[in-house]
Design a protein around this motif. Structure first.
Motif, PDB file in Angstrom:
ATOM      1  N   ALA A 162       0.817  -1.112  -0.283  1.00 22.25           N
ATOM      2  CA  ALA A 162       0.177  -0.036   0.234  1.00 22.25           C
ATOM      3  C   ALA A 162       1.069   1.420  -0.103  1.00 22.25           C
ATOM      4  N   ILE A 163       1.843   1.198   0.629  1.00 21.09           N
ATOM      5  CA  ILE A 163       3.135   2.781   0.730  1.00 21.09           C
ATOM      6  C   ILE A 163       3.813   2.514  -0.874  1.00 21.09           C
ATOM      7  N   SER A 222       1.098   3.700  -3.166  1.00 23.87           N
ATOM      8  CA  SER A 222       0.328   5.290  -2.522  1.00 23.87           C
ATOM      9  C   SER A 222       1.515   6.217  -2.520  1.00 23.87           C
ATOM     10  N   TRP A 248       0.942   6.257  -6.556  1.00 27.51           N
ATOM     11  CA  TRP A 248       0.089   7.148  -6.531  1.00 27.51           C
ATOM     12  C   TRP A 248       0.363   9.128  -6.418  1.00 27.51           C
ATOM     13  N   LEU A 249       1.028   9.032  -5.818  1.00 26.33           N
ATOM     14  CA  LEU A 249       1.247  11.213  -6.003  1.00 26.33           C
ATOM     15  C   LEU A 249       2.522  11.268  -6.416  1.00 26.33           C
ATOM     16  N   TRP A 306      -5.960   5.199  -7.616  1.00 27.11           N
ATOM     17  CA  TRP A 306      -5.292   4.297  -6.649  1.00 27.11           C
ATOM     18  C   TRP A 306      -5.268   2.760  -5.827  1.00 27.11           C
ATOM     19  N   THR A 318      -2.350   0.288  -7.434  1.00 30.34           N
ATOM     20  CA  THR A 318      -1.176  -0.009  -6.828  1.00 30.34           C
ATOM     21  C   THR A 318      -1.088  -1.497  -6.841  1.00 30.34           C
TER      22      THR A 318
END
Length: 324
Positions: free
Chosen positions: A227-228, A231, A234-235, A248, A252
């Protein structure tokens, strides 16, 4: 007086040579595909707006990788505890942080070899380290494979049509839950099929299966790692490359699929080349080739930066722990 000569090395089995050759071929093809696409679309790479938000995202990307290294150390400490080895978290973190950069060496096993050597210096039996790393690898593959199955069914080539209801994918959750317990079956299979090897790794005792609490905790930490990373990607897509519409969850899951491909190909240092090639195939229809090329490059550089930072911090901590 003639010196004694060393005995000749045993020949490498044909199956192993074929597997090694196939792995190198896959690595070469994937790398060549990515390099070709990069060279062809180099002039189409999107410009980056070097604003404060962009710099903050890039810093967060490096720190995100650093956080996953810290979580890997916590997982390993928990797995060691179930094998009867009590290692302090600072020691575990230092060993993982220093050895993690070894994954960029040819062969993609340098980080495991380095961890075993550094752990032995800290008094951890090599058999226990090998056992916990094997459980860690199986667990990682089980969870990443569960994510991969979901990604394939939901997002790749409309495979989900007629197979799963996107609003109620209950059996996918059941499949993922079963895969989380793959290490239990693996340990019991090892003890049943090869008890001699199991006792050798366990220093006279059969390898102990992880406890249920450890299984749930380690599974949660591994899912948090993915998930990190999702993320972070995604950022980068939304802020650095200006695609706020990207989903997202989709990003992921598809990135985890690409990460798994790079993880399972032997010889790919850190999945280099393979992960980027799969990302290009999966994400280009949604984001365009130029954006995915930029994403793959920035993601690779930020992950290497995070691993390098972890190595530096671990090395400094090791120097600080030395006595005169």
């Amino acid at each position: 007086m003639s010196l004694p000569t060393a005995p000749p090395l045993p020949p490498v089995p044909l199956a192993r040579r074929l597997a090694h050759g196939l792995a190198l071929t896959l690595l070469a093809l994937a790398s060549a595909y990515f390099v070709y696409q990069l060279w062809t679309n180099l002039h189409h790479l999107p410009d980056i707006d070097w604003s404060g938000a962009t710099l903050a995202v890039l810093l967060a990307s490096v720190l995100g990788t650093l956080l996953t290294v810290a979580l890997i150390a916590l997982m390993w400490q928990c797995l060691l505890r179930d094998q009867g080895v009590h290692l302090g978290y600072r020691q575990a973190l230092r060993i993982v942080a220093i050895s993690q950069f070894g994954k960029y060496l040819p062969g993609n096993i340098g980080h495991y070899t380095g961890r075993a050597l550094l752990a032995a210096k800290e008094g951890v039996p090599t058999g226990k380290t090998v056992t916990t790393m094997a459980v860690e690898v199986v667990w990682t593959l089980a969870i990443s494979s569960a994510f991969t199955v979901v990604a394939l069914l939901l997002y790749v080539d409309d495979l989900h049509e007629g197979l799963v209801d996107n609003t109620h994918p209950g059996y996918l959750a059941l499949l993922g839950g079963l895969m989380l317990f793959a290490p239990f079956f693996g340990v019991h299979l090892l003890n049943a099929v090869a008890p001699g090897l199991s006792r050798k790794l366990g220093k006279g005792d059969l390898v102990a299966a992880p406890r249920l609490g450890t299984a749930l905790f380690v599974s949660a930490l591994m899912m948090l790692c993915f998930a990190i990373l999702g993320s972070v990607l995604w950022l980068q897509a939304t802020v650095v490359f200006g695609h706020p519409e990207v989903d997202w969850l989709q990003l992921t899951l598809l990135f985890t699929l690409a990460w798994t491909a790079g993880y399972i190909v032997p010889g790919a240092p850190g999945g280099l080349g393979v992960r980027e090639a799969v990302m290009l195939k999966l994400l280009a229809p949604q984001l365009g080739i130029s954006v995915v090329l930029g994403l793959s490059l920035v993601m690779r550089l930020s992950s290497m930066g995070g691993d390098a930072l972890a190595f530096a911090l671990g090395w400094l901590d090791q120097r600080a722990q030395r006595t005169p």
